[in-house]
Design an enzyme around this catalytic site. Structure first.
Site, PDB file in Angstrom:
ATOM      1  N   SER A  87       0.838  -1.201   0.000  1.00  0.00           N
ATOM      2  CA  SER A  87       0.000   0.000   0.000  1.00  0.00           C
ATOM      3  C   SER A  87       0.869   1.246   0.000  1.00  0.00           C
ATOM      4  O   SER A  87       1.971   1.250   0.547  1.00  0.00           O
ATOM      5  CB  SER A  87      -0.917   0.008   1.235  1.00  0.00           C
ATOM      6  OG  SER A  87      -1.807   1.110   1.203  1.00  0.00           O
ATOM      7  N   ASP A  88       0.374   2.297  -0.631  1.00  0.00           N
ATOM      8  CA  ASP A  88       1.091   3.568  -0.632  1.00  0.00           C
ATOM      9  C   ASP A  88       0.080   4.709  -0.687  1.00  0.00           C
ATOM     10  O   ASP A  88      -1.009   4.574  -1.279  1.00  0.00           O
ATOM     11  CB  ASP A  88       2.044   3.671  -1.817  1.00  0.00           C
ATOM     12  CG  ASP A  88       3.177   4.649  -1.551  1.00  0.00           C
ATOM     13  OD1 ASP A  88       4.236   4.207  -1.074  1.00  0.00           O
ATOM     14  OD2 ASP A  88       2.994   5.857  -1.775  1.00  0.00           O
ATOM     15  N   THR A  89       0.441   5.841  -0.073  1.00  0.00           N
ATOM     16  CA  THR A  89      -0.462   6.986   0.037  1.00  0.00           C
ATOM     17  C   THR A  89       0.237   8.256  -0.408  1.00  0.00           C
ATOM     18  O   THR A  89       1.407   8.472  -0.087  1.00  0.00           O
ATOM     19  CB  THR A  89      -0.940   7.150   1.498  1.00  0.00           C
ATOM     20  OG1 THR A  89      -1.614   5.955   1.912  1.00  0.00           O
ATOM     21  CG2 THR A  89      -1.894   8.334   1.638  1.00  0.00           C
TER      22      THR A  89
END
Length: 208
Positions: A87-89
């Site tokens: 996951s990345d934001t």
């Protein structure tokens, strides 16, 4: 002897490819048993839109950890059976992508830009499965609009001094003391935290 879950299906190893304590807490909230093995791959930002950027980043993380686990299992003479979650934001303001600040001055500039207005937070997630020597994956992105109250320079510097800015996209953590400056969130709150758990749950059902 195989361990089976409540559905009668074989239990599968789940690995979170992130060191984020927020993502760990959200996975635990979902009732999942998992291990943490952060990706060591250098992030390469690619994509023509924020959605594509975070999807690509999440895929890179999941792919890196899946490959490492596969090599380790094969060296031990085993066939890897694993689900990896990457996951990345990112934070986007006026079309500009904001990652994590490298200095306090960079954090100050980010927060000064975000104060008194709205911005968009995008989180990309990849669920990658390796089973029976076959790799499949599901990659998606979710977004939420965050509106921040006006902040003066003293408030911004006082927040940065609390040490919450440096490891977070946009230089703030909505779950921490920055909460007093958040006027509203349109979309799933957990997307802003870094893991849209409702969408992740639906994706995981394909593999569990």
């Amino acid at each position: 002897m195989e361990t089976k879950n409540a559905t009668g299906r074989k239990e599968r190893q789940i690995v979170l490819a992130s060191a984020s304590p927020r993502r760990r807490a959200l996975l635990a909230l979902m009732g999942l048993t998992f291990q943490v093995l952060p990706s060591e791959k250098e992030e390469i930002v690619t994509g023509d839109s924020p959605e594509e950027i975070v999807k690509n980043l999440s895929f890179q993380k999941a792919e890196d950890v899946t490959a490492r686990l596969s090599r380790t299992a094969q060296e031990d003479g085993q066939e890897p059976d694993v689900i990896v979650i990457g996951s990345d934001t990112i934070v986007v303001c006026d079309g500009d992508v904001m990652g994590k600040p490298h200095t306090e001055e960079e954090a100050f500039a980010m927060l000064q830009r975000l104060q008194g207005r709205s911005h968009v937070v995008y989180t990309g997630v990849t669920v990658m499965s390796r089973e029976n020597n076959k790799i499949t994956h599901d990659t998606f992105a979710k977004s939420a609009v965050v509106t921040v109250h006006a902040m003066d320079d003293a408030e911004i510097r006082a927040y940065i001094a609390k040490g919450e800015s440096m490891d977070k996209a946009g230089a703030y953590g909505i779950q921490g003391s920055f909460a007093v400056f958040v006027d509203s969130v349109e979309g799933e709150y957990n997307t802003v935290l870094g893991l849209p758990v409702a969408a992740l749950y639906q994706a995981l059902k394909r593999f569990l």
